[in-house]
Enzyme design. Structure first.
Site, PDB file in Angstrom:
ATOM      1  N   TYR A 197      34.381  27.435  40.433  1.00  0.00           N
ATOM      2  CA  TYR A 197      33.537  27.042  39.227  1.00  0.00           C
ATOM      3  C   TYR A 197      32.843  25.351  39.370  1.00  0.00           C
ATOM      4  CZ  TYR A 197      35.080  31.147  36.516  1.00  0.00           C
ATOM      5  OH  TYR A 197      35.286  32.473  36.138  1.00  0.00           O
ATOM      6  N   LYS A 248      44.218  35.495  47.643  1.00  0.00           N
ATOM      7  CA  LYS A 248      43.501  36.601  48.395  1.00  0.00           C
ATOM      8  C   LYS A 248      43.775  36.252  49.815  1.00  0.00           C
ATOM      9  CE  LYS A 248      41.215  40.408  48.696  1.00  0.00           C
ATOM     10  NZ  LYS A 248      41.711  41.778  48.552  1.00  0.00           N
ATOM     11  N   ASP A 277      43.744  41.494  43.824  1.00  0.00           N
ATOM     12  CA  ASP A 277      43.490  43.131  43.385  1.00  0.00           C
ATOM     13  C   ASP A 277      44.411  43.831  43.224  1.00  0.00           C
ATOM     14  OD1 ASP A 277      44.230  42.499  46.264  1.00  0.00           O
ATOM     15  OD2 ASP A 277      42.661  43.840  47.288  1.00  0.00           O
ATOM     16  N   ASP A 300      40.698  33.164  35.239  1.00  0.00           N
ATOM     17  CA  ASP A 300      39.815  33.609  34.272  1.00  0.00           C
ATOM     18  C   ASP A 300      39.900  35.296  33.872  1.00  0.00           C
ATOM     19  OD1 ASP A 300      37.871  33.280  32.278  1.00  0.00           O
ATOM     20  OD2 ASP A 300      36.419  32.746  33.663  1.00  0.00           O
ATOM     21  N   ASP A 339      42.087  37.282  30.885  1.00  0.00           N
ATOM     22  CA  ASP A 339      41.503  38.292  29.852  1.00  0.00           C
ATOM     23  C   ASP A 339      42.129  39.609  29.919  1.00  0.00           C
ATOM     24  OD1 ASP A 339      39.811  36.367  29.267  1.00  0.00           O
ATOM     25  OD2 ASP A 339      37.932  37.300  29.068  1.00  0.00           O
TER      26      ASP A 339
END
Ligand code: NAD
Length: 370
Positions: A143, A191, A223, A247, A251
């Site tokens: 970001y 990852k 994942d 993020d 959620d």
């Protein structure tokens, strides 16, 4: 003792003002019952700030935020700005205030409230007892990383996921400290089988873990983690992630509570701490008086705990929410699949929680007086 707290309220757009009013109602109750001096100042952010001042984060808001003890934010975002480039949209105000306040650790609890499991798409026996605290790095990663660009001539676009060792160390320490006060387990998400930035992340978190021998550390690929959260949410305590992964996963973990409207968050570690419910401005229900204010109310509880050390009052707010839910009261988002629910408006839910809170604090004060 009078506890003095200057709180900046930036309610923002859509349901932001509706849910923030209920959080302020609850904070005012706490102040009245406890004899604290809480001062509230209101400023604009997001779409309403663009309308009034042409910018999503006006200087007046920024100055007031930096001069406050804590900032309570509602939500930003409005469909009418969707055609603007990302840097000019209401959401840019959020990224700018986060960067200016400097908080790097975003705390997002995801808790299976007793009685709400029928509202979750997951089976009750999977979600019941789940209690995850996400610690999401908030100032680095994709970001904020440079370079970033959409080169329209080349028909190509790019963003950069970048972390320094120090950025990982400071957020990892927050995760281990908090895990030490909970169930003593950190799950670090990366990852590292594909990304160099994740290899640095994993090596650094492993190094920080040496300072916390009482806390267990496990690593998960992002994942696989997305699947484990759905299959075995009870097996996680503190989940440490970089910005983008956190993020998305936090959620996803919202389904444990049954509604995005139940999720609070706090961003700590900077000049001034920032508190905001996880949800956005929900344009589909804005103005209807049906938004769930509990995420915002629980955010106020986090504010009292982290910015004022008022742990007992924060506990009392959480107990008040539990009591109202135990009595069968719900907002529309929580009533799905529960035919016996008594469905309340945003303001009625806020008043019920405030009334339950007053009773809880009254009882506590009476016990102390004996
Ligand atoms: P959203 O969180 O606003 O809404 C997603 C869904 O959840 C909607 O169906 C909405 O009605 C429901 N919902 C959200 N909060 C609720 C509540 N308190 N009570 C009941 N239902 C609730 O996400 P979105 O629709 O993807 O985004 C809408 C706008 O909000 C966009 O402009 C987006 O950029 C912005 N946004 C802002 C923030 C923030 O301010 N922190 C976070 C996410 C999205």
């Amino acid at each position: 003792m009078t506890k003095k707290l200057n709180i900046l309220i930036v309610a923002g757009d859509g349901i932001g003002p509706e849910v923030t009013s209920e959080a302020v109602r609850v904070l005012k109750s706490v102040a009245e019952m406890g004899g604290y001096d809480f001062q509230f100042r209101h400023e604009l952010i997001g779409g309403v700030a663009i309308d009034a001042h042409g910018t999503p984060l006006p200087q007046a808001t920024l100055h007031a935020a930096l001069a406050s003890d804590a900032v309570l934010l509602g939500a930003v975002g409005h469909n009418k700005f969707n055609a603007l480039p990302p840097g000019e949209r209401p959401e840019a105000g959020l990224l700018q205030i986060r960067a200016a306040l400097g908080g790097f650790a975003n705390l997002r609890p995801s808790f299976a409230w007793p009685g709400l499991s029928s509202n979750s798409p997951l089976r009750p026996e999977v979600v019941e007892g789940a209690d995850i605290l996400f610690v999401r790095e908030l100032l680095g990663g994709l970001y904020f990383g440079q370079p970033r660009q959409w080169d329209k001539q080349a028909n190509a676009a790019w963003n950069t996921m970048r972390y320094t060792r120090d950025e990982v160390v400071r957020v990892a320490k927050v995760a281990f400290e908090l895990a030490g006060k909970r169930r003593k387990k950190v799950t670090s998400v990366d990852k590292a089988n594909v990304l160099e930035v994740s290899q640095l992340w994993r090596a650094t978190v492993t190094e920080v873990a040496q300072q916390y021998p009482g806390v267990a550390l496990e690593h998960q690929y992002v994942d696989a983690m997305a699947m484990h959260i759905m299959n075995t949410p009870r097996s996680f305590d503190v989940v440490l992630t970089e910005n983008l992964f956190g993020d998305i996963l936090s959620d996803e973990a919202g389904v444990i509570t049954g509604s995005l409207g139940m999720l609070p968050s706090a961003t700590i570690g900077g000049k001034v701490d920032l508190y905001e419910p996880v949800h956005g401005s929900a344009p589909d229900i804005a103005g209807k008086g049906i938004a769930n204010p509990i995420g915002a109310i629980l955010t106020a509880a986090m504010l009292l705990r982290h910015s004022a050390g008022l742990d007992q009052d924060a506990d009392a707010i959480e107990a008040a929410v539990k009591k109202v839910l135990d009595q069968g009261y719900r907002t529309a988002d929580l009533a799905r699949g529960d035919k016996s629910a008594q469905v309340l408006s945003t303001t009625d839910m806020g008043s019920r929680v405030a009334a339950a809170l007053n009773e809880i604090i009254d009882r506590r004060q009476a016990m102390h007086a004996v």
